[in-house]
Structure formats: C-alpha cells, structure tokens
Design a protein around this motif. Structure first.
Motif, PDB file in Angstrom:
ATOM      1  N   TYR A  42       1.518   7.174   1.345  1.00  0.00           N
ATOM      2  CA  TYR A  42       0.430   7.031   0.389  1.00  0.00           C
ATOM      3  C   TYR A  42      -0.149   5.625   0.473  1.00  0.00           C
ATOM      4  O   TYR A  42      -0.438   4.989  -0.534  1.00  0.00           O
ATOM      5  N   GLY A  43      -0.303   5.171   1.711  1.00  0.00           N
ATOM      6  CA  GLY A  43      -0.910   3.872   1.976  1.00  0.00           C
ATOM      7  C   GLY A  43      -2.421   3.976   2.020  1.00  0.00           C
ATOM      8  O   GLY A  43      -3.026   4.837   1.383  1.00  0.00           O
ATOM      9  N   ASN A  72      -4.997   8.751  -1.099  1.00  0.00           N
ATOM     10  CA  ASN A  72      -5.073   8.069   0.195  1.00  0.00           C
ATOM     11  C   ASN A  72      -3.731   8.097   0.898  1.00  0.00           C
ATOM     12  O   ASN A  72      -2.669   8.101   0.264  1.00  0.00           O
ATOM     13  N   GLY A  73      -3.777   8.063   2.214  1.00  0.00           N
ATOM     14  CA  GLY A  73      -2.571   7.981   2.998  1.00  0.00           C
ATOM     15  C   GLY A  73      -2.721   8.682   4.334  1.00  0.00           C
ATOM     16  O   GLY A  73      -3.793   9.172   4.687  1.00  0.00           O
ATOM     17  N   THR A  74      -1.629   8.687   5.065  1.00  0.00           N
ATOM     18  CA  THR A  74      -1.587   9.278   6.394  1.00  0.00           C
ATOM     19  C   THR A  74      -0.476  10.307   6.451  1.00  0.00           C
ATOM     20  O   THR A  74       0.608  10.090   5.896  1.00  0.00           O
ATOM     21  N   GLU A  75      -0.738  11.400   7.139  1.00  0.00           N
ATOM     22  CA  GLU A  75       0.277  12.428   7.368  1.00  0.00           C
ATOM     23  C   GLU A  75       0.339  12.705   8.870  1.00  0.00           C
ATOM     24  O   GLU A  75      -0.682  13.006   9.482  1.00  0.00           O
ATOM     25  N   ILE A  76       1.533  12.577   9.410  1.00  0.00           N
ATOM     26  CA  ILE A  76       1.774  12.880  10.821  1.00  0.00           C
ATOM     27  C   ILE A  76       2.711  14.075  10.877  1.00  0.00           C
ATOM     28  O   ILE A  76       3.759  14.083  10.230  1.00  0.00           O
ATOM     29  N   THR A  77       2.343  15.069  11.665  1.00  0.00           N
ATOM     30  CA  THR A  77       3.182  16.243  11.896  1.00  0.00           C
ATOM     31  C   THR A  77       3.432  16.330  13.389  1.00  0.00           C
ATOM     32  O   THR A  77       2.496  16.184  14.185  1.00  0.00           O
ATOM     33  N   PHE A  78       4.696  16.538  13.775  1.00  0.00           N
ATOM     34  CA  PHE A  78       4.978  16.688  15.198  1.00  0.00           C
ATOM     35  C   PHE A  78       6.171  17.593  15.441  1.00  0.00           C
ATOM     36  O   PHE A  78       7.049  17.735  14.590  1.00  0.00           O
ATOM     37  N   ASN A 121       0.851  -1.193   0.000  1.00  0.00           N
ATOM     38  CA  ASN A 121       0.000   0.000   0.000  1.00  0.00           C
ATOM     39  C   ASN A 121       0.883   1.238   0.000  1.00  0.00           C
ATOM     40  O   ASN A 121       1.263   1.737   1.047  1.00  0.00           O
ATOM     41  N   GLY A 122       1.222   1.733  -1.152  1.00  0.00           N
ATOM     42  CA  GLY A 122       2.030   2.947  -1.262  1.00  0.00           C
ATOM     43  C   GLY A 122       3.500   2.659  -1.412  1.00  0.00           C
ATOM     44  O   GLY A 122       4.058   1.856  -0.683  1.00  0.00           O
ATOM     45  N   LYS A 123       4.134   3.323  -2.371  1.00  0.00           N
ATOM     46  CA  LYS A 123       5.559   3.121  -2.635  1.00  0.00           C
ATOM     47  C   LYS A 123       6.376   4.369  -2.362  1.00  0.00           C
ATOM     48  O   LYS A 123       7.559   4.407  -2.667  1.00  0.00           O
ATOM     49  N   LYS A 145      -3.421  13.319  10.166  1.00  0.00           N
ATOM     50  CA  LYS A 145      -4.350  13.558   9.064  1.00  0.00           C
ATOM     51  C   LYS A 145      -4.428  12.278   8.253  1.00  0.00           C
ATOM     52  O   LYS A 145      -3.403  11.665   7.949  1.00  0.00           O
ATOM     53  N   SER A 146      -5.646  11.882   7.935  1.00  0.00           N
ATOM     54  CA  SER A 146      -5.836  10.678   7.138  1.00  0.00           C
ATOM     55  C   SER A 146      -6.732  10.982   5.949  1.00  0.00           C
ATOM     56  O   SER A 146      -7.711  11.714   6.076  1.00  0.00           O
ATOM     57  N   VAL A 147      -6.363  10.395   4.816  1.00  0.00           N
ATOM     58  CA  VAL A 147      -7.154  10.523   3.592  1.00  0.00           C
ATOM     59  C   VAL A 147      -7.527   9.120   3.138  1.00  0.00           C
ATOM     60  O   VAL A 147      -6.659   8.256   2.995  1.00  0.00           O
ATOM     61  N   ARG A 148      -8.829   8.907   2.976  1.00  0.00           N
ATOM     62  CA  ARG A 148      -9.338   7.617   2.495  1.00  0.00           C
ATOM     63  C   ARG A 148     -10.515   7.861   1.561  1.00  0.00           C
ATOM     64  O   ARG A 148     -11.496   8.493   1.955  1.00  0.00           O
ATOM     65  N   ASP A 149     -10.355   7.365   0.356  1.00  0.00           N
ATOM     66  CA  ASP A 149     -11.470   7.336  -0.596  1.00  0.00           C
ATOM     67  C   ASP A 149     -12.187   8.673  -0.754  1.00  0.00           C
ATOM     68  O   ASP A 149     -13.412   8.763  -0.651  1.00  0.00           O
ATOM     69  N   GLY A 150     -11.411   9.729  -0.981  1.00  0.00           N
ATOM     70  CA  GLY A 150     -11.982  11.037  -1.263  1.00  0.00           C
ATOM     71  C   GLY A 150     -12.423  11.834  -0.046  1.00  0.00           C
ATOM     72  O   GLY A 150     -13.000  12.904  -0.177  1.00  0.00           O
ATOM     73  N   LYS A 151     -12.131  11.317   1.141  1.00  0.00           N
ATOM     74  CA  LYS A 151     -12.472  12.024   2.372  1.00  0.00           C
ATOM     75  C   LYS A 151     -11.219  12.188   3.224  1.00  0.00           C
ATOM     76  O   LYS A 151     -10.320  11.356   3.202  1.00  0.00           O
TER      77      LYS A 151
END
Length: 179
Positions: free
Chosen positions: A38-39, A119-125, A20-22, A89-95
C-alpha cells in the motif's frame, strides 16, 4: 523460489521504509504468489518498463539510495523472466493499470481504469516449473522470512495467508523467540 519472493517483497519494504504504506499482503496458493503493498504504486505509464527493462525503476535518486534494499533495477525483472506467469498492477490516485507477461514476454497491457482501491502495487507470479522443477513453497520458510522483515521494520504488518506478523520490539522479539 524464495529469492523470487524476496525480490518482490523487498520493493514493498522499500516503500515502507520511505514512509509509504505500513501493510504488505502475501498470499501463496498452489505455487501462485501474490504480493500487495500500500505504498505509492508504480507510476502508471512505467509499469511495463519497471518490470521488464533493465535499470528502470523509481529508486534512482539520492533519497531512495539511502533507504533502499534493492538498487540495481534487476529484482522484479528477474522474477518476471523466471516466471511462467507474471502480472503487475499499480494503483495511484484513483487510477489502476496492469500488465501481464508469460515467460518474461509481454502478453497484454490493460488500459488505465478508475478504481476505489488504495494506492499501491500488486505483483502476481507463478515460478516457471521448467526452471524450478518440482518446486513447492514451504510455509515455515516463508513465515521465517516474513518475521525477519518485521523484526527489522518496526510498525510493519505483513499478512500471510490469513495470519498477521508484526514486531513490537524488533530484534529483542527475535532474541526472545530464539531463547
């Protein structure tokens, strides 16, 4: 501070290993870290729990246990609690959905929104400077860590502050660099 970075990246590597994502993007500027993969993206209804409640996450099934780096559901939660600022932050299927924390405490959960992002996840810290006194991320350490991930994960591209790291031959590339 490098363990904090590793814990976040490990989740992105798990997504890559499960096909899931490269691509993983890592940006570090003035102590602020952003990691975007981009998983599949964290399930939108679970984003707060996954980063703040112990033993919650998406890796508790037989298939994930075989390929996962981090299994105990602690990593990203620890990063959250050890950061003065943390955002998921998470993006899945247009949301898309996101939540913000300060010193491990939930500050705000934003409503789900439509998005054209992949799609994917973004972590900011931002690590808590009352715990990590006078910290500074050294690029050479970060680059070394990222390159090691690419040696062990053929086909993975990691973008770090404008540079792209990938390995065509895995451990062979590592050996050739070290000689």
């Amino acid at each position: 501070i490098y363990i904090l970075l590793k814990e976040v990246i490990d989740n992105s590597i798990d997504e890559f290993r499960m096909k899931n994502g490269k691509k993983i993007e890592v940006k570090i500027t003035e102590g602020k870290v952003v990691v975007r993969d981009y998983g599949r993206g964290i399930p939108l209804g679970s984003i707060v729990d996954v980063v703040s409640i112990m033993n919650t996450g998406g890796k508790y099934d037989d298939g994930a246990f075989k390929k996962s780096i981090g299994l105990n559901g602690v990593g990203t939660k620890a990063v959250n609690f050890l950061s003065e600022y943390f955002q998921v932050k998470s993006v899945r299927d247009g949301k898309m959905k996101r939540a913000e924390f300060r010193e491990g405490r939930l500050v705000e959960v934003f409503d789900e929104a439509e998005t054209s992002e992949r799609n994917g996840t973004e972590i900011t810290f931002i690590p808590d400077d009352s715990i990590f006194i006078n910290y500074k991320f050294r690029s050479e350490y970060v680059v070394r860590m990222l390159r090691n991930y690419t040696y062990l994960n053929l086909g993975l591209k990691i973008h770090f502050n404008g540079e792209i790291y990938e390995s065509q031959n895995g451990l062979r590339d590592l050996l050739e660099e070290e000689i």
